[in-house]
Design an enzyme around this catalytic site. Structure first.
Site, short mmCIF file in Angstrom:
data_model
loop_
_atom_site.label_atom_id
_atom_site.label_comp_id
_atom_site.label_asym_id
_atom_site.label_seq_id
_atom_site.Cartn_x
_atom_site.Cartn_y
_atom_site.Cartn_z
N TYR A 21 47.16 -55.89 -34.44
CA TYR A 21 46.11 -56.90 -34.61
C TYR A 21 46.23 -57.99 -33.55
O TYR A 21 45.27 -58.50 -32.99
CB TYR A 21 46.33 -57.59 -35.95
CG TYR A 21 45.15 -57.57 -36.87
CD1 TYR A 21 43.85 -57.68 -36.39
CD2 TYR A 21 45.33 -57.43 -38.25
CE1 TYR A 21 42.78 -57.66 -37.26
CE2 TYR A 21 44.26 -57.40 -39.12
CZ TYR A 21 42.99 -57.53 -38.61
OH TYR A 21 41.94 -57.51 -39.47
N GLU A 48 54.89 -55.56 -12.70
CA GLU A 48 53.89 -56.43 -13.33
C GLU A 48 54.61 -57.42 -14.23
O GLU A 48 55.36 -57.02 -15.12
CB GLU A 48 52.92 -55.58 -14.16
CG GLU A 48 51.92 -56.43 -14.92
CD GLU A 48 51.13 -55.64 -15.97
OE1 GLU A 48 51.13 -54.39 -15.92
OE2 GLU A 48 50.55 -56.28 -16.85
N GLN A 75 42.82 -72.03 -7.55
CA GLN A 75 43.69 -72.71 -6.55
C GLN A 75 44.92 -73.31 -7.22
O GLN A 75 46.04 -73.18 -6.73
CB GLN A 75 42.92 -73.85 -5.88
CG GLN A 75 41.88 -73.40 -4.88
CD GLN A 75 41.17 -74.63 -4.32
OE1 GLN A 75 41.80 -75.60 -3.93
NE2 GLN A 75 39.85 -74.60 -4.31
N CYS A 78 47.90 -38.33 -37.37
CA CYS A 78 49.05 -38.92 -38.05
C CYS A 78 48.72 -39.25 -39.51
O CYS A 78 48.70 -38.35 -40.34
CB CYS A 78 49.56 -40.13 -37.27
SG CYS A 78 51.32 -40.39 -37.52
N GLY A 113 45.85 -39.70 -40.58
CA GLY A 113 44.66 -38.89 -40.79
C GLY A 113 45.00 -37.44 -41.10
O GLY A 113 44.25 -36.74 -41.78
N HIS A 157 50.25 -37.90 -32.09
CA HIS A 157 49.12 -38.71 -31.58
C HIS A 157 48.57 -38.10 -30.29
O HIS A 157 49.03 -38.44 -29.20
CB HIS A 157 49.60 -40.14 -31.31
CG HIS A 157 49.89 -40.92 -32.54
ND1 HIS A 157 48.96 -41.70 -33.17
CD2 HIS A 157 51.01 -41.01 -33.29
CE1 HIS A 157 49.49 -42.25 -34.25
NE2 HIS A 157 50.74 -41.85 -34.34
N GLU A 211 46.01 -38.70 -28.72
CA GLU A 211 45.35 -39.69 -27.84
C GLU A 211 46.31 -40.25 -26.79
O GLU A 211 45.88 -40.68 -25.72
CB GLU A 211 44.73 -40.83 -28.66
CG GLU A 211 45.70 -41.84 -29.29
CD GLU A 211 46.28 -41.41 -30.63
OE1 GLU A 211 46.25 -40.19 -30.94
OE2 GLU A 211 46.77 -42.27 -31.38
#
Ligand code: GLN
Length: 619
Positions: free
Chosen positions: A96, A187, A239, A435, A437, A565, A567
């Site tokens: 969240y 990063e 700047q 998962c 689901g 998963h 995805e």
């Protein structure tokens, strides 16, 4: 070859000098700067992306797009994200607040940015690509207790900064495949001027100095505000932000200007003037139709050439490799922008329906399939806590061509999800369960087809009469205690030949997918579920752990679930097979009479929805 200038020390002498001054002996110098064995200074180049003005602007997207350009040129790259927070990993973060928890192949739970890197670079990452302040402090405190600092007081500088440099050099030395990397992309989370990332910025300044000229390219990603009351872009905030970097001793070589609309030359000139950066190294990173077009935009602005010049790397480029990679990517980006032939509506049940970042990888997987199958996909997020009976489910899913029940934790909305599964199963609506689901699909089947009263998961009802989904003691033994008792990271999945799953995975009988769960199908029920018609077509190769379920295609056009998963491994050029199957099945539902010649056979269900005999509810 020109004769060597006599007064310059040789490379070896320089390295010996470097090691003597900054090397492993903590008494040699105040500048504690541990160097991993075998590390050669200056061999790997570093690109460091820092944020100014505010965070959340897309440093990860910028960094991965630039890394992709260099990877396309045949150079090896490895990204690393430096997080300022004290958590050891992202596993305990609330999606969240922070977006989804991304799971790497080796099981590390990370920030969703690592997903961006994997997708854009098409490269599997691991724990060496993710560092938090918590990891560094833990390691330092453990070293301190072991007496490794030989009586010295342990300080932010040089010890914490030294540890950061060590991690970056370790990554440079071994990358993700054990080989030295050409370019490491760093990063830094947050914004220049934040308290919590200050030690990273100092470490990077030191690193650039120690590695020598042409070794490091700093990029400042900044934000150009365009207040509606003024109606024009203003450069002052940018700047001031960049000034924070200059104060920290960091001179950016490249400035990326994030903005809603293309940044005007006037604004870029002004920013360049006040930060010593020529126009040719300032890039307008305005909103675009898709983030996947950013690498092309960077190339059009010749940013790749600028980076090569800054790092003195022109010689390492492989033009043939570049042409091939570019052509592949171009095909993909052309498809993103071309008109779509099909249109489907997919429902997604989501507790965090209001916050798409919590499902970033699912969003991306859908986008990959939509592009591949030339389909406009309208996603409808459903809050299942309001679904209390069959009529509610019917209403919520009216007009949908498919449904995804994604992963989740906690009881809220679970009964509504089970009602949605029932609706999809009994109405021939294409279903993909991920998962949780997958688990609710088993519960629904057990209750309504197998007739198991009180079927549930012990996660939601510890004392339920039919504990069909349960936390297994074997799992604890198998997986140890890492991350509590969760199964994390990639595992092999053995797939039945001839199953829908195998067909989707191109005939494969073994695939590797990523897991993040604590509960699974109780082995004692597997045979009964199978007799009742629920097919477990994917399993752990050695243990009775169910990983993929499906219904036969004579019974349902597309009903599949994965304990893993899918995805997380979907990539732009190789979308997740399970999502591809869902979208293809949804197209079939939305266009029942069309020939669908453009949808490859692999993704098409063998039978059409028409004439299906659908398993009816018995409970
Ligand atoms: N809560 C379930 C479990 O722990 C599912 C987890 C998930 O969907 N990621 O097994």
């Amino acid at each position: 070859m020109p004769p060597q200038t006599p007064e310059l020390p040789s490379e070896d002498e320089q390295d010996a000098d470097f090691l003597a001054r900054f090397g492993n002996s903590s008494e040699a110098s105040e500048n504690y700067s541990p160097i991993p064995d075998g590390y050669v200074k200056g061999r790997t180049k570093f690109v460091v992306v820092l944020g100014t003005v505010m965070s959340g602007l897309g440093k990860g997207i910028f960094s991965s797009s630039l890394a992709k350009l260099l990877k396309d040129k045949g150079l090896s790259v490895a990204p690393i994200k430096l997080e300022g927070y004290l958590n050891i990993d992202s596993g305990t973060l609330n999606p969240y607040r922070h977006g989804e928890v991304f799971v790497l192949d080796d099981g590390l739970e990370t920030d969703m940015d690592l997903g961006t890197y994997e997708r854009i670079l098409d490269q599997d990452l691991g724990r060496q690509n993710f560092l938090t302040a918590g990891q560094i402090y833990t390691e330092i405190l453990e070293r301190e207790r072991r007496g490794d600092y030989l009586g010295r007081d342990v300080q932010m500088i040089p010890h914490v900064t030294g540890e950061v440099k060590r991690k970056l050099r370790e990554l440079a030395l071994t990358g993700n495949d054990g080989k030295p990397v050409d370019v490491v992309f760093v990063e830094v989370g947050g914004t220049a001027g934040d308290y919590e990332n200050g030690f990273y910025i100092e470490a990077l300044r030191e690193l650039a100095f120690e590695e020598g000229p042409d070794s490091t390219c700093f990029v400042a990603l900044t934000y150009i505000i365009e207040p509606s009351i003024l109606g024009e872009q203003k450069s002052k905030a940018a700047q001031l932000g960049i000034k924070r970097l200059l104060e920290a001793g960091i001179q950016p070589s490249i400035i990326a200007c994030r903005a809603e609309s293309p940044v005007t030359n006037q604004v870029m000139e002004k920013i360049g003037m006040f930060s010593n950066v020529p126009m040719s190294r300032i890039f307008s990173m305005h909103d675009r139709e898709s983030i996947y077009t950013i690498p092309d935009a960077m190339r059009a602005a010749r940013l790749d050439g600028q980076i090569l010049s800054i790092l003195d790397m022109h010689e390492g480029v492989d033009p043939i490799h570049e042409d091939k990679s570019r052509a592949e990517w171009q095909q993909f980006t052309d498809r993103i922008t071309s008109p779509r032939r099909h249109k489907v509506k997919i429902a997604i049940t989501g507790k965090y329906a209001a916050l798409r970042d919590a499902y970033a990888s699912i969003d991306k997987a859908i986008e990959h399939c939509a592009t591949d199958l030339s389909t406009q996909i309208e996603t409808h997020w459903i809050d299942t806590s309001t679904i209390r009976n069959r009529a509610d489910a019917q209403e919520a899913l009216e007009g949908m061509h498919g449904i995804i029940v994604p992963g989740g934790f906690g009881l809220r909305g679970v009964e509504g999800k089970i009602l949605c599964v029932e609706h999809a199963r009994t109405h021939a609506m294409p279903y993909l369960g991920i998962c949780l689901g997958f688990q609710v699909a088993v519960i629904e089947y057990a209750r309504n087809v197998m007739g198991l009263q009180g079927a549930h998961s012990t996660e939601f009802e510890p004392d339920c009469a039919g504990a069909i989904i349960a936390e297994l003691p074997e799992q604890k033994e198998l997986e140890g205690i890492l991350g509590g008792t969760m199964r994390l990271g990639a595992q092999d999945v053995a797939i039945d030949a001839g199953s829908l799953a195998s067909r989707l995975y191109g005939g494969a009988t073994s695939v590797r997918e990523r897991f993040r769960h604590r509960y699974e199908v109780e082995p004692g029920y597997i045979d009964r579920l199978a007799e009742a018609g629920l097919r477990f077509s994917g399993r752990h190769p050695d243990y009775p752990i169910m990983q993929i379920l499906e219904l036969d295609r004579g019974v349902h056009p597309y009903f599949i679930g994965a304990q893993f998963h899918p995805e997380l491994t979907s990539r732009p050029l190789t979308p997740s097979p399970m999502f591809m199957g869902l979208v293809a099945a949804a197209i079939r539902v939305s266009e029942p009479d069309a020939a669908l010649e453009d949808v490859p056979q692999r993704w098409q269900p063998e039978d059409t929805t028409n004439g299906h005999e659908v398993a009816r509810t018995s409970g």
